[in-house]
Design a protein around this motif. Structure first.
Motif, mmCIF file in Angstrom:
data_model
loop_
_atom_site.group_PDB
_atom_site.id
_atom_site.type_symbol
_atom_site.label_atom_id
_atom_site.label_comp_id
_atom_site.label_asym_id
_atom_site.label_seq_id
_atom_site.Cartn_x
_atom_site.Cartn_y
_atom_site.Cartn_z
ATOM 1 N N MET A 1 0.838 -1.201 0.000
ATOM 2 C CA MET A 1 0.000 0.000 0.000
ATOM 3 C C MET A 1 0.873 1.251 0.000
ATOM 4 O O MET A 1 1.940 1.270 0.610
ATOM 5 C CB MET A 1 -0.907 0.007 1.227
ATOM 6 N N SER A 2 0.413 2.281 -0.686
ATOM 7 C CA SER A 2 1.161 3.526 -0.712
ATOM 8 C C SER A 2 0.713 4.417 0.431
ATOM 9 O O SER A 2 -0.337 4.203 1.048
ATOM 10 C CB SER A 2 0.931 4.244 -2.046
ATOM 11 N N ASP A 3 1.517 5.471 0.705
ATOM 12 C CA ASP A 3 1.168 6.400 1.773
ATOM 13 C C ASP A 3 -0.205 7.018 1.542
ATOM 14 O O ASP A 3 -0.969 7.250 2.480
ATOM 15 C CB ASP A 3 2.213 7.513 1.873
ATOM 16 N N SER A 4 -0.547 7.272 0.289
ATOM 17 C CA SER A 4 -1.812 7.941 -0.010
ATOM 18 C C SER A 4 -3.017 7.075 0.317
ATOM 19 O O SER A 4 -4.130 7.575 0.486
ATOM 20 C CB SER A 4 -1.857 8.346 -1.487
ATOM 21 N N GLU A 247 3.830 2.167 7.400
ATOM 22 C CA GLU A 247 2.568 1.428 7.367
ATOM 23 C C GLU A 247 2.238 0.878 8.749
ATOM 24 O O GLU A 247 1.091 0.984 9.222
ATOM 25 C CB GLU A 247 2.648 0.275 6.363
ATOM 26 N N ALA A 248 3.230 0.312 9.424
ATOM 27 C CA ALA A 248 2.997 -0.221 10.769
ATOM 28 C C ALA A 248 2.623 0.896 11.739
ATOM 29 O O ALA A 248 1.727 0.738 12.577
ATOM 30 C CB ALA A 248 4.243 -0.961 11.264
ATOM 31 N N ARG A 249 3.292 2.028 11.614
ATOM 32 C CA ARG A 249 2.996 3.158 12.495
ATOM 33 C C ARG A 249 1.558 3.650 12.281
ATOM 34 O O ARG A 249 0.863 3.991 13.238
ATOM 35 C CB ARG A 249 3.974 4.295 12.233
ATOM 36 N N MET A 250 1.115 3.696 11.036
ATOM 37 C CA MET A 250 -0.241 4.162 10.755
ATOM 38 C C MET A 250 -1.273 3.226 11.364
ATOM 39 O O MET A 250 -2.246 3.653 11.996
ATOM 40 C CB MET A 250 -0.452 4.263 9.241
ATOM 41 N N HIS A 251 -1.080 1.932 11.174
ATOM 42 C CA HIS A 251 -2.039 0.970 11.715
ATOM 43 C C HIS A 251 -2.040 0.968 13.240
ATOM 44 O O HIS A 251 -3.093 0.754 13.862
ATOM 45 C CB HIS A 251 -1.737 -0.424 11.172
ATOM 46 N N MET A 252 -0.896 1.204 13.859
ATOM 47 C CA MET A 252 -0.857 1.257 15.319
ATOM 48 C C MET A 252 -1.550 2.509 15.847
ATOM 49 O O MET A 252 -2.210 2.461 16.893
ATOM 50 C CB MET A 252 0.584 1.169 15.824
ATOM 51 N N LEU A 253 -1.430 3.632 15.149
ATOM 52 C CA LEU A 253 -2.194 4.825 15.548
ATOM 53 C C LEU A 253 -3.694 4.538 15.492
ATOM 54 O O LEU A 253 -4.455 4.927 16.395
ATOM 55 C CB LEU A 253 -1.857 6.015 14.645
ATOM 56 N N ALA A 254 -4.118 3.848 14.440
ATOM 57 C CA ALA A 254 -5.529 3.501 14.327
ATOM 58 C C ALA A 254 -5.952 2.570 15.452
ATOM 59 O O ALA A 254 -6.995 2.769 16.085
ATOM 60 C CB ALA A 254 -5.800 2.853 12.968
ATOM 61 N N ALA A 255 -5.137 1.552 15.732
ATOM 62 C CA ALA A 255 -5.477 0.591 16.782
ATOM 63 C C ALA A 255 -5.546 1.255 18.150
ATOM 64 O O ALA A 255 -6.357 0.879 18.998
ATOM 65 C CB ALA A 255 -4.447 -0.545 16.794
ATOM 66 N N SER A 256 -4.700 2.240 18.366
ATOM 67 C CA SER A 256 -4.713 2.975 19.629
ATOM 68 C C SER A 256 -6.010 3.758 19.785
ATOM 69 O O SER A 256 -6.674 3.704 20.834
ATOM 70 C CB SER A 256 -3.511 3.912 19.696
ATOM 71 N N SER A 257 -6.395 4.487 18.748
ATOM 72 C CA SER A 257 -7.658 5.226 18.792
ATOM 73 C C SER A 257 -8.848 4.278 18.924
ATOM 74 O O SER A 257 -9.826 4.575 19.618
ATOM 75 C CB SER A 257 -7.823 6.085 17.536
ATOM 76 N N MET A 258 -8.752 3.137 18.286
ATOM 77 C CA MET A 258 -9.831 2.150 18.374
ATOM 78 C C MET A 258 -9.973 1.631 19.807
ATOM 79 O O MET A 258 -11.088 1.408 20.295
ATOM 80 C CB MET A 258 -9.565 1.000 17.408
ATOM 81 N N GLY A 259 -8.850 1.469 20.502
ATOM 82 C CA GLY A 259 -8.903 0.980 21.876
ATOM 83 C C GLY A 259 -9.646 1.927 22.795
ATOM 84 O O GLY A 259 -10.471 1.503 23.614
ATOM 85 N N ALA A 260 -9.360 3.211 22.676
ATOM 86 C CA ALA A 260 -10.026 4.196 23.539
ATOM 87 C C ALA A 260 -11.485 4.379 23.145
ATOM 88 O O ALA A 260 -12.299 4.806 23.961
ATOM 89 C CB ALA A 260 -9.293 5.527 23.485
ATOM 90 N N THR A 261 -11.834 4.073 21.894
ATOM 91 C CA THR A 261 -13.233 4.074 21.488
ATOM 92 C C THR A 261 -13.941 2.845 22.060
ATOM 93 O O THR A 261 -15.055 2.928 22.582
ATOM 94 C CB THR A 261 -13.347 4.074 19.952
ATOM 95 N N ALA A 262 -13.253 1.702 22.005
ATOM 96 C CA ALA A 262 -13.852 0.440 22.462
ATOM 97 C C ALA A 262 -14.054 0.394 23.960
ATOM 98 O O ALA A 262 -14.996 -0.248 24.441
ATOM 99 C CB ALA A 262 -12.982 -0.735 22.018
ATOM 100 N N PHE A 263 -13.177 1.070 24.727
ATOM 101 C CA PHE A 263 -13.321 0.882 26.168
ATOM 102 C C PHE A 263 -14.474 1.684 26.773
ATOM 103 O O PHE A 263 -14.647 1.713 27.994
ATOM 104 C CB PHE A 263 -12.017 1.024 26.935
#
Length: 390
Positions: A1-4, A247-263
């Protein structure tokens, strides 16, 4: 996947601008919220880096002068918030940019809350209907910019602030503490040291794991937590191994935000113990959760066999069920060099009773899938001291 491929705008749970390099849009975001002279709240380490200076200079060129406040601790205190309010007023600020890890985000949101209040901050602890005492007209708008992937505080409606007099972390809450705009730019997380990447990533895992194990009925949060743990399973080892893996950094930012949404579904014994431990020993919150994780899983085993079966299947673990998830957690900890016991970070057995009493009173305890007594919390604490699982 590209940055865009990651360049997008989301509107859940708030307005979120997602993509590499989007920090350049910060002045425009300030204008959207009517900020002419924002206070940038960050931590002392970040404040000394060229990255922050570049942001200050860029905003100034674009007609948005920033004041910078960075006198906050790793576990921000009420005094830190009070000092930040003083800086906000001294510079004539009209909004807050919370920039950094969980400490800066929590402090920034709390400062934005307190600039227009007459009551002390502890008046707004998340107990009963205390939030109704907030003068919402006095709250300042917030832009949240995380530089670590762990707490998810950028999408939270609360801040965890240490009351040093009481030696207790307190959750300060109001629905409007949710930042108006969140900026997820993975370029801001590149090069974060591996130990911090690991500890914050394990914090994101703890949020999603506890939310997933909660017995509360919230299928949306449950689904978000499950997918976030899949992202963590794939991308956290990559981010720790190579800090420049965008790519890993982007997905981890998403997972972090998802965690605070899920809790919103609830947390549990990990956080019920980590909060008092952080207040008493001033240790990194993510590291505390990472050490606690297997001990709490074992303590809750009888209540979480079914969700662990589903999780292990979704992650494609070689061993299914509870044991498969426990082995995965232990493997991650070994791979990242996470300590197995309290002794390895300077915590002894002497505070077992004190921490247990504080844990049972912590709001996070309400979300645990099993009702735990003070004796149960004491047992988990001592098991973590002695490295005893099962």
């Amino acid at each position: 996947m590209s940055d865009s491929d990651f360049f997008s705008n989301w509107n859940y749970p708030t307005a979120m601008r997602v993509g590499a390099g989007r920090i350049t849009e910060l002045p425009q975001m300030c204008r959207e919220l009517g900020m002419a002279t924002p206070l940038l709240v960050t931590d002392p380490g970040l404040a000394a880096l060229p990255m922050v200076q570049a942001i200050v200079e860029q905003c100034l060129v674009d007609g948005i002068p920033l004041a910078v406040f960075s006198e906050i601790k790793g576990n921000p205190t009420g005094e830190n918030v009070q000092d930040g309010v003083g800086a906000f007023k001294a510079h004539g600020c009209d909004g807050v940019i919370a920039f950094g890890g969980g400490s800066a985000l929590d402090a920034g949101k709390a400062i934005a809350l307190m600039v227009g209040q007459t009551h002390p901050i502890w008046t707004f602890e998340d107990v009963g209907d205390n939030y109704l005492k907030v003068n919402t007209r006095g709250m300042a708008p917030v832009i949240a910019v995380p530089t670590t992937a762990g707490t998810g505080s950028e999408v939270g409606r609360s801040s965890v602030i240490t009351d040093q007099d009481a030696k207790r972390k307190k959750v300060i809450f109001h629905p409007r503490m949710l930042p108006q705009i969140v900026l997820l730019d993975p370029e801001l997380t590149l090069g974060l040291p591996a130990p911090i990447t690991a500890a914050t990533g394990m914090d994101a895992l703890s949020h999603n794991l506890e939310a997933f194990c909660s017995s509360s009925f919230h299928p949306m949060a449950e689904g978000i937590a499950l997918e976030a743990m899949r992202l963590i399973h794939i991308y956290l080892p990559r981010a720790v191994a190579n800090g420049n893996d965008l790519e890993a950094r982007m997905h981890m930012l998403a997972a972090s935000s998802m965690g605070a949404t899920a809790f919103q579904r609830g947390l549990g014994a990990m956080h019920a113990l980590a909060h008092p431990l952080g207040a008493v020993y001033d240790k990194h919150h993510g590291l505390l959760n990472a050490i606690l994780m297997p001990y709490v899983l074992v303590a809750n085993r009888s209540a979480i066999e079914e969700p662990m079966r589903r999780l292990s299947s979704y992650l494609g673990l070689s061993e299914t069920g509870f044991d498969g998830v426990l082995d995965w957690v232990l493997l991650l900890r070994r791979e990242f060099g996470i300590p197995h016991t309290w002794a390895e970070i300077g915590i002894g057995e002497d505070a077992a009773n004190e921490i247990a009493a504080m844990a049972i009173a912590d709001p996070s305890a309400l979300g645990n899938p099993l009702p735990l007594s003070a004796a149960d919390y004491r047992g988990i604490f001592l098991n973590a001291c002695r490295g005893k699982l099962g």
